[in-house]
Design a protein around this motif. Structure first.
Motif, mmCIF file in Angstrom:
data_model
loop_
_atom_site.group_PDB
_atom_site.id
_atom_site.type_symbol
_atom_site.label_atom_id
_atom_site.label_comp_id
_atom_site.label_asym_id
_atom_site.label_seq_id
_atom_site.Cartn_x
_atom_site.Cartn_y
_atom_site.Cartn_z
ATOM 1 N N MET A 49 13.030 15.963 -1.966
ATOM 2 C CA MET A 49 12.489 15.000 -1.016
ATOM 3 C C MET A 49 13.366 14.934 0.227
ATOM 4 O O MET A 49 12.887 14.785 1.351
ATOM 5 N N LEU A 50 14.674 15.050 0.031
ATOM 6 C CA LEU A 50 15.611 14.957 1.141
ATOM 7 C C LEU A 50 15.494 16.157 2.078
ATOM 8 O O LEU A 50 15.512 16.001 3.312
ATOM 9 N N ASP A 51 15.363 17.349 1.521
ATOM 10 C CA ASP A 51 15.326 18.539 2.384
ATOM 11 C C ASP A 51 13.924 18.869 2.884
ATOM 12 O O ASP A 51 13.731 19.829 3.624
ATOM 13 N N GLY A 52 12.940 18.070 2.493
ATOM 14 C CA GLY A 52 11.594 18.253 3.003
ATOM 15 C C GLY A 52 10.726 19.181 2.183
ATOM 16 O O GLY A 52 9.547 19.386 2.522
ATOM 17 N N THR A 53 11.283 19.735 1.119
ATOM 18 C CA THR A 53 10.471 20.585 0.245
ATOM 19 C C THR A 53 9.330 19.785 -0.359
ATOM 20 O O THR A 53 8.204 20.284 -0.499
ATOM 21 N N ILE A 54 9.630 18.549 -0.718
ATOM 22 C CA ILE A 54 8.618 17.623 -1.240
ATOM 23 C C ILE A 54 8.267 16.653 -0.124
ATOM 24 O O ILE A 54 9.133 15.951 0.398
ATOM 25 N N LYS A 55 7.015 16.610 0.241
ATOM 26 C CA LYS A 55 6.567 15.748 1.335
ATOM 27 C C LYS A 55 5.725 14.599 0.784
ATOM 28 O O LYS A 55 4.857 14.802 -0.060
ATOM 29 N N VAL A 56 6.003 13.417 1.278
ATOM 30 C CA VAL A 56 5.286 12.215 0.854
ATOM 31 C C VAL A 56 4.715 11.527 2.082
ATOM 32 O O VAL A 56 5.457 11.192 3.012
ATOM 33 N N SER A 57 3.428 11.316 2.098
ATOM 34 C CA SER A 57 2.788 10.661 3.236
ATOM 35 C C SER A 57 3.011 9.153 3.177
ATOM 36 O O SER A 57 2.958 8.544 2.106
ATOM 37 N N ASN A 58 3.239 8.555 4.350
ATOM 38 C CA ASN A 58 3.360 7.093 4.431
ATOM 39 C C ASN A 58 2.104 6.454 5.021
ATOM 40 O O ASN A 58 2.093 5.274 5.352
ATOM 41 N N MET A 115 0.826 -1.205 0.000
ATOM 42 C CA MET A 115 0.000 0.000 0.000
ATOM 43 C C MET A 115 0.862 1.257 0.000
ATOM 44 O O MET A 115 0.540 2.248 -0.681
ATOM 45 N N ARG A 116 1.962 1.234 0.738
ATOM 46 C CA ARG A 116 2.845 2.402 0.736
ATOM 47 C C ARG A 116 3.426 2.641 -0.650
ATOM 48 O O ARG A 116 3.529 3.785 -1.102
ATOM 49 N N TYR A 117 3.809 1.566 -1.320
ATOM 50 C CA TYR A 117 4.263 1.710 -2.708
ATOM 51 C C TYR A 117 3.166 2.365 -3.560
ATOM 52 O O TYR A 117 3.413 3.317 -4.296
ATOM 53 N N GLY A 118 1.958 1.820 -3.462
ATOM 54 C CA GLY A 118 0.862 2.288 -4.299
ATOM 55 C C GLY A 118 0.449 3.711 -3.992
ATOM 56 O O GLY A 118 0.243 4.530 -4.905
ATOM 57 N N TYR A 119 0.334 4.038 -2.711
ATOM 58 C CA TYR A 119 -0.090 5.379 -2.334
ATOM 59 C C TYR A 119 1.000 6.410 -2.640
ATOM 60 O O TYR A 119 0.709 7.557 -2.992
ATOM 61 N N GLY A 120 2.259 5.996 -2.499
ATOM 62 C CA GLY A 120 3.346 6.882 -2.916
ATOM 63 C C GLY A 120 3.313 7.118 -4.417
ATOM 64 O O GLY A 120 3.545 8.247 -4.891
ATOM 65 N N PHE A 121 3.030 6.054 -5.163
ATOM 66 C CA PHE A 121 2.922 6.150 -6.618
ATOM 67 C C PHE A 121 1.853 7.169 -7.002
ATOM 68 O O PHE A 121 2.084 8.043 -7.859
ATOM 69 N N LEU A 122 0.682 7.096 -6.365
ATOM 70 C CA LEU A 122 -0.393 8.042 -6.667
ATOM 71 C C LEU A 122 0.027 9.472 -6.345
ATOM 72 O O LEU A 122 -0.291 10.405 -7.104
#
Length: 417
Positions: free
Chosen positions: A389-398, A220-227
């Motif tokens: 993604m590393l500096d937090g500018t891009i946020k991805v929910s888990n 699910m984390r793969y899929g939701y990250g993909f979306l």
């Protein structure tokens, strides 16, 4: 030491359930527990002075596949072998006779009997093996890749005569098992899923699919990250109204005729252009269907381009959402052996993600060599994405409690079977 600090800063304790299986089949040959039975042993080379090679022997155990599976086993084997050869450390691997915890436990027994004191195990299938062996061999250091808390609890709770509810939050592992000689590494699948989805839309794909194995947290984390990645790229290009994602689980970790028929519909009637196939051998159904209409797939866990393109058609694999098994193995072995830092790993289940702006140094990534880079998504674009993604500018929910809210169209089809 810099890598250790980066790893510790990036690590958080995991409460995952099971991992996304990387193998595609089972072999039932005799155990490779000696050179006569097929194991390859790397004899100690001349010591470099950094490691007392007489005190360390590293063994890797395959889950049920072989070291040529172009997936978890091969990647882990090659990483262990490369590191041990460079340091003059004795290394070998053991292959279970079949796909069961007792057969994997037998290989741990054999490795310990042969004097190996660091044992590396790749894949969620080793959860039960840890339960059955770690307390038996307290002087052995166990390194388990992609083995989460839930994988261990399932066996530990059952062995205690209780009913496990597959919710790790409800259980205290210490009540059932002492894992003080075990280090488990799991991965932020949502990050590499995001990368794959973002890349696909940037490359020009507008009708995408996600075919998961079973709806367990790692998948699910793969899929939701993909979306989330698909949605972010669509927003940047201002084409959210043009993007559609078919989203489903096969409810199993292998392909079959029924799943392939569903993929035939996706690629045929629905005109899906690329499918992210995530969950062990379920990619075979997506690839079989894609081959019929010259469509594309996205691999998972490791760089699957070689096995997918080599089996189903050259150029089929757009990219792969990868777990950085090789850096995880090499960094852990180096720090534990050379820096004597086992105390920083012992008894921990750690989630690995991004630690560097260099994509190849991270524990989640897409492949630099085989991703189908284009003018609309270059390696430099990828590096920029990773930096954000590393500096937090891009946020991805888990989060896995609900599908992420996105602007693109998502057709949630649930389980196909």
């Amino acid at each position: 030491m810099k890598k250790l600090l980066a790893l510790l800063l990036a690590a958080v304790m995991v409460l995952g359930l099971v991992a996304c299986g990387g193998e595609t089949g089972t072999e039932t040959t005799a155990p490779a527990n000696s050179t006569e039975n097929g194991a390859e042993t790397t004899a100690p080379a001349e010591a470099t002075g950094e490691v007392n090679v007489s005190d360390v022997k590293v063994a890797m155990i395959t889950d049920y596949g072989d070291i040529t599976d172009q997936s978890f086993n091969q990647t882990t084997y090659e990483a262990c072998k490369e590191y041990c050869e460079s340091k003059g450390i004795t290394f070998t691997y053991y292959k279970p006779a079949g796909d069961s915890t007792p057969e994997r436990v037998a290989m741990v027994d054999a490795a310990v009997a042969d004097g190996y004191n660091i044992i590396v195990m790749p894949g969620y299938a080793f959860g039960g093996t840890i339960v059955e062996t770690c307390e038996t061999y307290p002087d052995v250091k166990f390194i388990a890749l992609d083995v989460g808390l839930g994988d261990i609890l399932e066996t530990a709770v059952t062995n205690a005569g209780e009913q496990y509810d597959f919710n790790p939050d409800n259980w205290n592992l210490a009540d059932y098992l002492d894992i003080s000689n075990v280090y488990c590494a799991v991965y932020q699948e949502e990050l590499s899923g995001y990368m794959a989805g973002y890349a696909a839309v940037k490359m020009g794909y507008k009708h995408l699919g996600f075919l998961g194995g079973m709806a367990v947290p790692a998948v699910m984390r793969y899929g939701y990250g993909f979306l989330q990645g698909v949605d972010a790229a669509a927003a940047e290009l201002n084409i959210a109204d043009q993007i559609t994602v078919e989203y489903a689980y096969g409810n199993q970790f292998h392909g079959d005729a029924d799943i392939t028929a569903a993929m035939d519909t996706w690629y045929g009637e629905k005109k899906v252009e690329v499918v992210f196939a995530c969950g062990g051998g379920i990619f075979t159904s997506a690839a079989e269907a894609a081959a019929k209409v010259n469509a594309k797939v996205i691999g998972v866990d490791v760089d699957q381009a070689a096995i997918i393109d080599g089996t189903y058609g050259e150029g089929m694999t757009v990219t792969s959402a990868m777990k950085g098994l090789a850096p995880a193995v090499k960094d852990a072995l180096s720090d534990i052996i050379e820096n004597n830092n086992w105390a920083n790993y012992a008894g921990k289940i750690v989630t690995l993600g991004l630690v560097s702006e260099d994509p190849t140094a991270n524990y989640v990534q897409i492949p630099m060599e085989t991703t189908q880079w284009s003018d609309s998504f270059t390696q430099e674009d990828y590096k920029t994405l990773v930096a954000g993604m590393l500096d937090g500018t891009i946020k991805v929910s888990n989060a896995t409690d609900a599908m992420p809210k996105v602007s693109v169209t998502v057709n949630d089809l649930g389980n196909l079977k």
